[in-house]
Design an enzyme around this catalytic site. Structure first.
Site, PDB file in Angstrom:
ATOM      1  N   ASN A 130     -19.159 -13.383  41.675  1.00 24.33           N
ATOM      2  CA  ASN A 130     -18.149 -13.745  43.289  1.00 24.33           C
ATOM      3  C   ASN A 130     -18.472 -15.278  43.636  1.00 24.33           C
ATOM      4  O   ASN A 130     -19.391 -15.651  44.015  1.00 24.33           O
ATOM      5  CB  ASN A 130     -19.544 -12.713  43.729  1.00 24.33           C
ATOM      6  CG  ASN A 130     -19.316 -12.610  45.010  1.00 24.33           C
ATOM      7  OD1 ASN A 130     -18.586 -13.279  45.765  1.00 24.33           O
ATOM      8  ND2 ASN A 130     -20.087 -11.410  45.789  1.00 24.33           N
ATOM      9  N   LYS A 147     -22.501 -15.761  43.060  1.00 23.24           N
ATOM     10  CA  LYS A 147     -23.136 -15.162  42.102  1.00 23.24           C
ATOM     11  C   LYS A 147     -22.609 -14.413  41.382  1.00 23.24           C
ATOM     12  O   LYS A 147     -21.639 -14.163  41.289  1.00 23.24           O
ATOM     13  CB  LYS A 147     -23.678 -13.784  43.620  1.00 23.24           C
ATOM     14  CG  LYS A 147     -24.131 -13.779  44.827  1.00 23.24           C
ATOM     15  CD  LYS A 147     -24.373 -12.687  45.610  1.00 23.24           C
ATOM     16  CE  LYS A 147     -25.286 -12.482  46.457  1.00 23.24           C
ATOM     17  NZ  LYS A 147     -24.877 -12.247  47.523  1.00 23.24           N
ATOM     18  N   ARG A 189     -14.822 -11.397  42.187  1.00 18.36           N
ATOM     19  CA  ARG A 189     -15.039 -10.610  43.501  1.00 18.36           C
ATOM     20  C   ARG A 189     -13.919 -11.231  44.182  1.00 18.36           C
ATOM     21  O   ARG A 189     -14.037 -12.615  44.562  1.00 18.36           O
ATOM     22  CB  ARG A 189     -16.076 -10.288  44.455  1.00 18.36           C
ATOM     23  CG  ARG A 189     -15.632 -10.138  45.169  1.00 18.36           C
ATOM     24  CD  ARG A 189     -17.090 -10.605  46.661  1.00 18.36           C
ATOM     25  NE  ARG A 189     -16.774  -9.369  47.885  1.00 18.36           N
ATOM     26  CZ  ARG A 189     -18.021 -10.348  48.849  1.00 18.36           C
ATOM     27  NH1 ARG A 189     -18.309 -11.949  49.023  1.00 18.36           N
ATOM     28  NH2 ARG A 189     -17.545  -9.798  49.639  1.00 18.36           N
ATOM     29  N   HIS A 248     -15.990  -5.324  52.272  1.00 14.03           N
ATOM     30  CA  HIS A 248     -16.455  -4.473  51.716  1.00 14.03           C
ATOM     31  C   HIS A 248     -16.088  -2.612  51.013  1.00 14.03           C
ATOM     32  O   HIS A 248     -16.574  -1.858  50.592  1.00 14.03           O
ATOM     33  CB  HIS A 248     -17.437  -3.611  53.157  1.00 14.03           C
ATOM     34  CG  HIS A 248     -18.570  -4.486  53.398  1.00 14.03           C
ATOM     35  ND1 HIS A 248     -19.223  -3.583  54.850  1.00 14.03           N
ATOM     36  CD2 HIS A 248     -19.058  -5.594  52.926  1.00 14.03           C
ATOM     37  CE1 HIS A 248     -20.155  -5.288  55.180  1.00 14.03           C
ATOM     38  NE2 HIS A 248     -20.096  -5.785  53.662  1.00 14.03           N
ATOM     39  N   ARG A 290     -22.759 -11.758  62.903  1.00  8.97           N
ATOM     40  CA  ARG A 290     -21.720 -11.269  63.263  1.00  8.97           C
ATOM     41  C   ARG A 290     -21.788 -10.221  64.762  1.00  8.97           C
ATOM     42  O   ARG A 290     -22.601  -9.449  64.823  1.00  8.97           O
ATOM     43  CB  ARG A 290     -21.195 -10.699  62.802  1.00  8.97           C
ATOM     44  CG  ARG A 290     -20.983 -11.964  61.871  1.00  8.97           C
ATOM     45  CD  ARG A 290     -19.789 -11.140  60.598  1.00  8.97           C
ATOM     46  NE  ARG A 290     -20.462 -12.061  59.363  1.00  8.97           N
ATOM     47  CZ  ARG A 290     -20.033 -10.689  58.115  1.00  8.97           C
ATOM     48  NH1 ARG A 290     -19.084 -10.022  58.561  1.00  8.97           N
ATOM     49  NH2 ARG A 290     -20.032 -11.878  57.517  1.00  8.97           N
ATOM     50  N   ARG A 318     -36.016  -6.391  59.015  1.00 10.32           N
ATOM     51  CA  ARG A 318     -36.715  -6.409  58.616  1.00 10.32           C
ATOM     52  C   ARG A 318     -38.230  -7.033  59.746  1.00 10.32           C
ATOM     53  O   ARG A 318     -39.133  -6.334  60.131  1.00 10.32           O
ATOM     54  CB  ARG A 318     -38.074  -6.932  56.993  1.00 10.32           C
ATOM     55  CG  ARG A 318     -37.904  -5.838  56.004  1.00 10.32           C
ATOM     56  CD  ARG A 318     -38.217  -6.866  54.932  1.00 10.32           C
ATOM     57  NE  ARG A 318     -36.840  -7.637  54.181  1.00 10.32           N
ATOM     58  CZ  ARG A 318     -36.459  -7.797  53.141  1.00 10.32           C
ATOM     59  NH1 ARG A 318     -37.557  -7.639  52.520  1.00 10.32           N
ATOM     60  NH2 ARG A 318     -35.242  -9.166  53.885  1.00 10.32           N
ATOM     61  N   GLY A 351     -28.650  -3.602  52.207  1.00  7.74           N
ATOM     62  CA  GLY A 351     -30.162  -3.740  52.772  1.00  7.74           C
ATOM     63  C   GLY A 351     -31.379  -2.863  53.244  1.00  7.74           C
ATOM     64  O   GLY A 351     -32.253  -2.488  52.999  1.00  7.74           O
ATOM     65  N   ASN A 369     -32.642   0.555  52.530  1.00  4.89           N
ATOM     66  CA  ASN A 369     -34.621   0.083  52.614  1.00  4.89           C
ATOM     67  C   ASN A 369     -34.900   0.963  54.020  1.00  4.89           C
ATOM     68  O   ASN A 369     -36.337   0.401  53.903  1.00  4.89           O
ATOM     69  CB  ASN A 369     -34.256  -1.034  52.393  1.00  4.89           C
ATOM     70  CG  ASN A 369     -34.037  -1.619  51.123  1.00  4.89           C
ATOM     71  OD1 ASN A 369     -34.490  -0.884  50.052  1.00  4.89           O
ATOM     72  ND2 ASN A 369     -32.998  -2.727  51.071  1.00  4.89           N
ATOM     73  N   GLU A 375     -21.729  -3.654  44.412  1.00  3.51           N
ATOM     74  CA  GLU A 375     -20.271  -3.424  43.800  1.00  3.51           C
ATOM     75  C   GLU A 375     -19.994  -4.219  42.733  1.00  3.51           C
ATOM     76  O   GLU A 375     -19.168  -4.509  42.057  1.00  3.51           O
ATOM     77  CB  GLU A 375     -19.873  -5.079  44.787  1.00  3.51           C
ATOM     78  CG  GLU A 375     -20.459  -4.346  46.721  1.00  3.51           C
ATOM     79  CD  GLU A 375     -20.139  -4.958  47.382  1.00  3.51           C
ATOM     80  OE1 GLU A 375     -21.721  -5.666  47.639  1.00  3.51           O
ATOM     81  OE2 GLU A 375     -19.421  -5.542  47.818  1.00  3.51           O
TER      82      GLU A 375
HETATM   83  P1  ADP Z   1     -25.755  -9.002  52.391  1.00  5.13           P
HETATM   84  O1  ADP Z   1     -25.042  -8.028  52.929  1.00  5.13           O
HETATM   85  O2  ADP Z   1     -26.145 -10.889  52.871  1.00  5.13           O
HETATM   86  O3  ADP Z   1     -25.563  -8.560  50.480  1.00  5.13           O
HETATM   87  P2  ADP Z   1     -27.749  -7.214  51.726  1.00  5.13           P
HETATM   88  O4  ADP Z   1     -27.443  -6.067  52.064  1.00  5.13           O
HETATM   89  O5  ADP Z   1     -29.638  -7.561  51.152  1.00  5.13           O
HETATM   90  O6  ADP Z   1     -27.662  -8.492  52.872  1.00  5.13           O
HETATM   91  O7  ADP Z   1     -28.685  -7.009  53.486  1.00  5.13           O
HETATM   92  C1  ADP Z   1     -30.000  -7.226  53.781  1.00  5.13           C
HETATM   93  C2  ADP Z   1     -30.715  -7.343  55.452  1.00  5.13           C
HETATM   94  O8  ADP Z   1     -31.412  -5.291  54.557  1.00  5.13           O
HETATM   95  C3  ADP Z   1     -31.506  -7.935  56.123  1.00  5.13           C
HETATM   96  O9  ADP Z   1     -31.242  -7.659  57.588  1.00  5.13           O
HETATM   97  C4  ADP Z   1     -32.730  -7.338  55.402  1.00  5.13           C
HETATM   98  O10 ADP Z   1     -33.750  -7.654  56.858  1.00  5.13           O
HETATM   99  C5  ADP Z   1     -32.601  -5.611  55.230  1.00  5.13           C
HETATM  100  N1  ADP Z   1     -33.877  -4.919  54.627  1.00  5.13           N
HETATM  101  C6  ADP Z   1     -33.403  -5.503  52.909  1.00  5.13           C
HETATM  102  N2  ADP Z   1     -35.182  -4.434  52.610  1.00  5.13           N
HETATM  103  C7  ADP Z   1     -35.000  -4.262  54.513  1.00  5.13           C
HETATM  104  C8  ADP Z   1     -36.509  -2.973  54.800  1.00  5.13           C
HETATM  105  N3  ADP Z   1     -37.320  -2.971  53.587  1.00  5.13           N
HETATM  106  N4  ADP Z   1     -36.385  -2.874  55.803  1.00  5.13           N
HETATM  107  C9  ADP Z   1     -35.595  -3.052  56.891  1.00  5.13           C
HETATM  108  N5  ADP Z   1     -34.386  -4.117  56.503  1.00  5.13           N
HETATM  109  C10 ADP Z   1     -34.349  -4.634  54.896  1.00  5.13           C
END
Ligand code: ADP
Length: 419
Positions: free
Chosen positions: A7, A14, A99, A189, A250, A294, A342, A346, A397
């Protein structure tokens, strides 16, 4: 089959090396052999390389071009697969899956790369000036390293949304701009939303025509996708990945007249406005603190920061708005709501806030399941009385790209083998 998934972005690369069809009985038959990334390409580039269950290797290089990083990564990859340092050939890899962000209207599915395909991807570069040139650079460099005997497959972020009907992908602009410049909604996506549909099907055992769901990819970039009979029928990102939900940096949907207003009030030019919309808005712009969910959740609970709360509230409200509009668009026939990426994977509290906003549609979470452990293949988190099932399915992905690539190679081999 051993597939290298690449990617290549404008500022990062990546990669993963995936052995496909390794665990035939499992929902996820692919095994990741190594993975890593190179960040801040150019000045002070950081390269990280991880073999599962081993400590990650990290190096910094003062000036790392895409080409240099790919070569460094490949040397690591080959020394690990073969157990020998600096193997001279690249014969261990069966194929490469790339990708590619934008496939325009030409690419409706993953495609074996040849010169004509490279030229067609180049032709889409105007639609994705930050991404497609880097993707092409990666493809060209891999071709020069591996030679034509190792097949390469392009997997497009836009392809899954090629099934959107005209009324979902056309803007209310003069039609000639579509005819002249192909200005329309493409959606992104797609590989993630397709994986969600695929994995939901594996979890439920339903046939493709019964896969009706709303997929929510909530990461740094965020998008929602309405999936009917296994196909995308609408998605929140549009001509570019700027449209739709509120994201890390964004803005998502805004009234476009704000741009003209800001131009007059602040003297901002197009580049500044574009930078503001893509890099300084969203969670970061509203909170004035960070784009990281987070940290915002922590600021909200520890310090009762009002702007952290506002950013999170706008984020959740926007998701609810899209879910509600897709639910209506699907005539109430969405059987599941799936969270991924993310934030979606999570954050139990964000899932809770979004689902509370959807209670009028009969969505109810099981609190224990929502805050419990999520399985790698996906977990159901709704209560028994919920009118719509709610799942968390970790996206994959890279696995999807490896799967598409392996499938193309197998089909090509079958077509070549004598009857
Ligand atoms: P990308 O789109 O760059 O691949 P990710 O899918 O890794 O990003 O998502 C990143 C987002 O996920 C960030 O806003 C991060 O704070 C959030 N995130 C990751 N773990 C947690 C968690 N435990 N609680 C809340 N938000 C989380």
């Amino acid at each position: 089959m051993i597939i290298l998934v690449l990617n290549c972005g404008s500022s990062s690369i990546k990669f993963q090396v995936i052995e496909t069809d390794k665990q035939e009985s499992s929902a996820n038959p692919n095994v990741c052999l190594v993975k890593g990334q190179a960040e801040t390409l150019g000045a002070d580039c950081k390269i990280k390389y991880e073999v599962p269950e081993q400590e990650a290797v990290k190096i910094s290089v003062p000036a790392g071009s895409i080409e240099y990083c790919i070569e460094t990564v490949l040397l690591w990859v080959f020394s690990d697969i073969s157990g020998v340092e600096r193997v001279n050939g690249y014969q261990d890899i069966d194929a490469v899956g790339h990708r590619v962000v934008h496939g325009g209207e030409n690419f409706k599915q993953s495609t074996l790369i040849n010169q004509t395909v490279i030229e067609a991807i180049e032709a889409c570069a105007e639609l994705a000036p930050l991404h497609n040139p880097a993707n092409i650079q990666g493809i060209r460099h891999m071709t020069s390293l591996l030679g034509p005997q190792i097949p390469q497959v392009a997997v497009f972020d836009t392809a899954f949304h090629a099934t959107m009907p005209e009324q979902a992908y056309m803007y209310g602009l003069p039609y000639e701009y579509y005819q002249r410049y192909k200005i329309r909604r493409y959606g992104f996506h797609g590989t993630s939303h397709r994986y969600i549909a695929h994995q939901y099907q594996a979890l439920t055992g339903l046939s493709k025509k019964r896969i009706n769901l709303i997929s929510l990819h909530l990461g740094n970039g965020c998008s929602a996708c309405a999936i009917r009979a296994g196909d995308s029928i609408d998605t929140s990102m549009g001509f570019t990945p700027l449209e739709g939900l509120l994201m890390g940096t964004r803005s998502g949907d805004i009234d476009p007249s704000i741009l003209e207003y800001l131009h007059h009030r602040e003297g901002m030019g197009f580049d500044q406005l574009d930078n503001m919309l893509n890099k300084q808005s969203g969670l970061l712009g509203v909170s004035g603190l960070t784009s990281d969910m987070r940290t915002l959740l922590k600021e909200e609970s520890d310090n009762e920061d009002p702007r952290a709360r506002l950013a999170i509230d706008i984020f959740c409200r926007r998701v609810c708005r899209y879910v509600a509009s897709y639910y209506v668009g699907m005539q109430g026939k969405a059987d599941a709501l799936v969270f991924t990426a993310g934030i979606g994977e999570n954050s139990a509290s964000i899932r809770q806030r979004i689902c509370t906003g959807l209670e009028c549609l009969g969505v109810h979470l099981d609190e224990q399941l929502n805050s419990g452990e999520i399985s790698e293949s996906g977990s159901k988190i709704s209560s028994l009385e919920s009118a719509i099932d709610v799942y968390v399915i970790p996206t994959n992905e890279e696995g999807m790209i490896a799967r598409d690539t392996a499938r193309y190679i197998k089909t090509a081999e079958e077509n070549e083998s004598p009857e």
